[in-house]
Enzyme design. Sequence first.
Site, short mmCIF file in Angstrom:
data_model
loop_
_atom_site.label_atom_id
_atom_site.label_comp_id
_atom_site.label_asym_id
_atom_site.label_seq_id
_atom_site.Cartn_x
_atom_site.Cartn_y
_atom_site.Cartn_z
CB CYS A 133 -1.28 0.09 1.69
SG CYS A 133 -2.10 1.48 1.41
CB CYS A 136 -1.03 2.20 3.64
SG CYS A 136 -1.55 1.81 3.69
CG ASP A 137 3.15 1.13 4.27
OD1 ASP A 137 2.68 1.57 6.14
OD2 ASP A 137 2.84 -0.07 4.22
#
Length: 317
Positions: A133, A136-137
């Site tokens: 992701c 997200c990261d």
Amino acid sequence: MTHQSIILGTGPAGLTAAVYLARANMNPLVIEGPEPGGQLTLTTEVENFPGFPDGIMGPELMDNMKKQAERFGAEFKRGWVTDVKVDQRPFKLSVDGLGELETQTLIISTGASAKLLEIPGEKENIGKGVSTCATCDGFFFRNKKVVIIGGGDSAMEEANFLTKFANEVQIVHRRTELRASKIMQDRAKVNEKITWALNKTPVEMISDGMKITGVKVKDSDSGVEEVIETDGIFVAIGHNPNTEFLNGQLDMDEKGYLIVEPGTTNTNIPGVFACGDVQDQNYRQAITAAGTGCMAAMDAERFLEGEAAIDWSQSLS
Ligand code: NAP
């Protein structure tokens, strides 16, 4: 006993539905499947879920949502749903470990699972440099080099997104031709921070024990292997919606994502609602999943209220 509502899945969608239904005194039963907490339990810090100015760890966020639902009376049970019958109400579920269950409404929030390459070094380094992701990261790779694996629209989109943080984003794809749409390819091709390793099949992810240091790839024609050095690896080879257990009983698209009536969580069967990634391959965020979980709970509540109102008016006539 026939439940008023059973929720399948405990990602942000299912847990938000549980909070809302529990607060509405509908005593939901929530079935936790093989990945309790969903995809967020595979990530580390979540910085884009509103309400946490300092961020929160993914597993902690999910644990908090579960506690919040339990506080209002939601019941949680672990089990693997093997069969569902939605041709008549109450709906019937067979759940390994729990037996046969009956419910007036069913909320499906079983999510989608990011596909993995299933190569050595991958699973054990999720959260230590391997991610599925970028949204997200990506932030954790400021001024670093990252590799993104895949040749579809997701890989192109995520590669472009990652250039906001990383110095270099190298796209590794197993063929020379990309699957992505032309517009997405073109955007990636003009981005100076993106480099390409085409016709390379990833065979191993390499770590120094603490973090990722490289990915070993094999030329898809010659078979010659080389190691591409990198600080992070994003796997973007698609997702699978978790709908196999439904055996095609609900309307799905060609990939198996559930189809809902736009603006609602209604499936084609009255009383069955779908929320979260199992019906969304576009946004796929914790906050959007939570939003549709809230919608599903309200749709289920209104559905049962509507039926009760009909019963009541019939008893008067
Ligand atoms: P996808 O289109 O299925 O592409 C997956 C990519 O991963 C393909 O290039 C595939 O290679 C590669 N791949 C699959 N398994 C692999 C393996 N085991 N080893 C190495 N490579 C592997 O998936 P997606 O990119 O996630 O897109 C899914 C859908 O969402 C598509 O319909 C897409 O158009 C849509 N989407 C749209 C947007 C947008 O328009 N903004 C953004 C994201 C996604 P091959 O090409 O060799 O098969």
